[in-house]
Design a protein around this motif. Structure first.
Motif, PDB file in Angstrom:
ATOM      1  N   ALA A 212       0.812  -1.213   0.000  1.00  0.00           N
ATOM      2  CA  ALA A 212       0.000   0.000   0.000  1.00  0.00           C
ATOM      3  C   ALA A 212       0.846   1.263   0.000  1.00  0.00           C
ATOM      4  O   ALA A 212       0.341   2.353  -0.283  1.00  0.00           O
ATOM      5  N   ASP A 213       2.146   1.151   0.303  1.00  0.00           N
ATOM      6  CA  ASP A 213       3.012   2.328   0.424  1.00  0.00           C
ATOM      7  C   ASP A 213       3.839   2.621  -0.829  1.00  0.00           C
ATOM      8  O   ASP A 213       4.681   3.523  -0.806  1.00  0.00           O
TER       9      ASP A 213
ATOM     10  N   THR B  97       9.273   8.384  -3.123  1.00  0.00           N
ATOM     11  CA  THR B  97       9.897   9.631  -2.677  1.00  0.00           C
ATOM     12  C   THR B  97      11.271   9.387  -2.062  1.00  0.00           C
ATOM     13  O   THR B  97      11.983  10.348  -1.754  1.00  0.00           O
ATOM     14  N   ASP B  98      11.649   8.129  -1.848  1.00  0.00           N
ATOM     15  CA  ASP B  98      12.952   7.855  -1.251  1.00  0.00           C
ATOM     16  C   ASP B  98      14.047   8.516  -2.082  1.00  0.00           C
ATOM     17  O   ASP B  98      14.041   8.445  -3.325  1.00  0.00           O
TER      18      ASP B  98
ATOM     19  N   VAL C 260       9.142   1.904   5.081  1.00  0.00           N
ATOM     20  CA  VAL C 260      10.370   2.322   4.408  1.00  0.00           C
ATOM     21  C   VAL C 260      11.554   2.225   5.361  1.00  0.00           C
ATOM     22  O   VAL C 260      12.612   1.678   5.026  1.00  0.00           O
ATOM     23  N   MET C 261      11.375   2.737   6.580  1.00  0.00           N
ATOM     24  CA  MET C 261      12.470   2.731   7.539  1.00  0.00           C
ATOM     25  C   MET C 261      12.850   1.322   7.959  1.00  0.00           C
ATOM     26  O   MET C 261      14.030   0.949   8.002  1.00  0.00           O
ATOM     27  N   TYR C 262      11.846   0.517   8.274  1.00  0.00           N
ATOM     28  CA  TYR C 262      12.127  -0.844   8.716  1.00  0.00           C
ATOM     29  C   TYR C 262      12.744  -1.688   7.598  1.00  0.00           C
ATOM     30  O   TYR C 262      13.605  -2.539   7.847  1.00  0.00           O
TER      31      TYR C 262
ATOM     32  N   MET D   9       6.665  -8.116   6.370  1.00  0.00           N
ATOM     33  CA  MET D   9       6.100  -8.548   5.101  1.00  0.00           C
ATOM     34  C   MET D   9       4.574  -8.533   5.132  1.00  0.00           C
ATOM     35  O   MET D   9       3.923  -8.148   4.159  1.00  0.00           O
ATOM     36  N   ALA D  10       3.993  -8.933   6.257  1.00  0.00           N
ATOM     37  CA  ALA D  10       2.536  -8.943   6.371  1.00  0.00           C
ATOM     38  C   ALA D  10       1.972  -7.528   6.365  1.00  0.00           C
ATOM     39  O   ALA D  10       0.932  -7.257   5.754  1.00  0.00           O
ATOM     40  N   ALA D  11       2.666  -6.601   7.012  1.00  0.00           N
ATOM     41  CA  ALA D  11       2.177  -5.227   7.101  1.00  0.00           C
ATOM     42  C   ALA D  11       2.199  -4.528   5.746  1.00  0.00           C
ATOM     43  O   ALA D  11       1.362  -3.651   5.478  1.00  0.00           O
ATOM     44  N   LYS D  12       3.147  -4.897   4.886  1.00  0.00           N
ATOM     45  CA  LYS D  12       3.241  -4.262   3.574  1.00  0.00           C
ATOM     46  C   LYS D  12       1.941  -4.395   2.785  1.00  0.00           C
ATOM     47  O   LYS D  12       1.514  -3.463   2.100  1.00  0.00           O
TER      48      LYS D  12
END
Length: 536
Positions: free
Chosen positions: A183-184, A190-191, A440-442, A467-470
């Motif tokens: 979702a991100d 923007t990185d 992104v940070m993790y 991975m699940a949160a992505k």
């Protein structure tokens, strides 16, 4: 309501509006707080607010963290100097707006399939490189693929591991096909590594030439010394009001601040907090002080003695007086850290995670359990990391004495710190710029196989949650996962996080701004050159 409750009197509010130092939203809030009705406040804004931005002039920046080893290679960007230049002469698919929202850059719009496993970006047909060529989908494919594959040297490789394929659907349309939902992804674009580069005939990215499609053309650059740029008149975005931009890389904070006060620089990155109050009283200087997701970390190599013992890691986290450090070193211009790299300025901040206390007695007990009473370790630091970085390390060593441990602080040269110390020494201080989302940070620094896993921490449960949160589109469930990851990092991870320092930087009063400043990086997300202008 009494005037003492208003942040500043109406005459000063008017001056701030004219000079671009306050946003319309803030102006309205302050005016209404003074008892003015909204309609009158709107009219007052219209009569007192600044004129339209003016074009012209040479914008002079005094920038910290310039290094002789800085380069055009976006896969290896790491210094603030490189990041400033990247946002000035190159461009990205998306950008972070001054209000923190996601906005368009080279991509005008984007959309995803319902499961967020496929993202399509429509490019701005007016985007052109400084060499004159139009930006096409093939350029985007080449730019992104530069960070992918087994042969890449890019430290941002981990961020694109979820991507299976990037295809050019037509000249102005690019599709990212993922192996799982993310979702991100538009935020990921923007990185600062993911600049858009021209493609070579063989489909590879041409980063060596320094060509870009950003607001300013880079005419010359001597790494660690200076850079000279002129406006790209065919830039696809709004702004770029200055005719030219001159950057002088000055690592000494006193010299940077002197340049601002004397007028030799129009803006400077990173003002030292101990001189902040003095500069705020200067009639020609504006100090900008913003809470941020910038982070100071002290990573320990979890696979190197004595840090391979979780009891030692916990003891070091319990041996730092964070509140005292913020007050003495940063004069309160910071937010307390809690040993997980996820700040209140990011979404999904877990308010209910218990704060790591300063508890030298418990730390001493843990060291005894590990059989390491009277522990001695060396902590590497440098003045250029962040305001008061070496002083903070020395203060930490004083705090730790109460736990029976000795922290020897090694003050390192500024030039070469990132190449010689970071990722090389087992315990050092690091300054991380803000990232837009926890993922992104993790993914950059906490995932087991990340190129910038600065603590060598490997936790399978953490990786599974990441991975699940992505791919989790339910915000509530996603927040729970990030909370669990934060606790794992705090309790088992190898990183001490004392605080999240505010962005504190300065400009001359004759520089106009929108009144809002992005908190992604210093100097309005390092986009001051394209967003600011001369009032006079």
């Amino acid at each position: 309501m009494k005037s003492t409750n208003i942040p500043f009197p109406m005459d000063r509010l008017a001056d701030a509006a004219r000079e671009g130092r306050v946003s319309r939203r803030a102006f309205m809030n302050y005016a209404v707080a003074s008892g003015m009705i909204a309609g009158a406040a709107t009219g007052l804004w219209g009569s007192m607010a600044q004129a339209e931005p003016k074009r012209g002039g040479t914008f002079r920046i005094a920038q910290h963290d310039g290094n002789s080893g800085d380069s055009h290679d976006p896969g290896l960007y790491e210094s603030n100097a490189e990041i400033l230049l990247a946002h000035t002469h190159r461009a990205y698919l998306t950008l972070i707006e001054t209000d923190g929202s996601l906005g368009p850059d080279v991509a005008l719009e984007w959309s995803a399939t319902p499961d967020a496993s496929e993202w399509t970006f429509k490019l701005n047909p007016n985007a052109t490189f400084h060499s004159g060529a139009r930006v096409t989908a093939q350029d985007v494919v080449a730019s992104m693929n530069y960070h992918r594959g087994e042969g890449t040297t890019s430290v941002a490789k981990a961020l694109l591991e979820v991507v299976d394929e990037i295809v050019a659907d037509d000249a102005q349309t690019v599709t990212f096909r993922l192996n799982s939902g993310n979702a991100d992804l538009p935020w990921l674009m923007t990185d600062y590594h993911f600049v858009i580069l021209p493609a070579n005939d063989d489909g590879t990215a041409n980063w060596q030439s320094g060509d870009g499609c950003g607001p300013y053309r880079l005419n010359s650059w001597t790494p660690g010394i200076s850079a000279s740029l002129t406006r790209h008149d065919d830039w696809h975005g709004e702004g770029a009001y200055f005719d030219a931009v001159e950057v002088v890389f000055i690592n000494d904070p006193n010299a940077r601040q002197t340049a601002l006060v004397t007028g030799d620089a129009d803006a400077t990155s990173w003002i030292e907090n101990k001189t902040m109050a003095l500069l705020e009283r200067h009639p020609d200087v504006d100090v900008i002080n913003l809470p941020s997701a910038q982070t100071i970390t002290m990573p320990m190599f979890c696979d190197v003695e004595p840090f391979n013992d979780v009891n030692v890691r916990k003891a070091l986290k319990l041996s730092i007086d964070r509140e005292g450090m913020m007050n003495k070193i940063l004069f309160g211009a910071a937010t307390i850290g809690n040993d997980f790299h996820h700040s209140p300025a990011m979404p999904y901040w877990p308010d209910d995670v218990e704060q790591t206390p300063y508890d030298p007695d418990q730390a001493r007990s843990l060291l005894k359990k590990a059989g390491m009473e009277n522990l001695k370790v060396k902590l590497y630091s440098a003045d250029s990391i962040s305001t008061g970085a070496v002083d903070a390390a020395i203060l930490y060593s004083e705090h730790a004495k109460k736990a029976g441990m000795k922290i020897q602080v090694s003050r390192e040269p500024n030039d070469g710190y990132w190449s010689d110390i970071w990722l090389k020494k087992p315990f050092c201080m690091v300054a991380w710029g803000a990232r837009p989302t926890p993922d992104v940070m993790y993914s950059l620094a906490y995932k087991s196989d990340a190129a910038w896993n600065e603590s060598h921490w490997k936790n399978e449960k953490f990786n599974e949650l990441l991975m699940a949160a992505k791919s989790e589109l339910d915000d509530g469930l996603r927040a729970e996962m990030y909370r669990d990851m934060a606790i794992l990092s705090r309790d088992d991870g190898g990183t001490v996080i004392p605080y999240f320092p505010n962005f504190v930087y300065g400009k001359r009063k004759n520089i106009g701004t929108t009144g809002e400043h992005a908190i992604a990086w210093q100097l309005d997300g390092y986009r001051a050159a394209s967003r600011w202008w001369f009032n006079s």
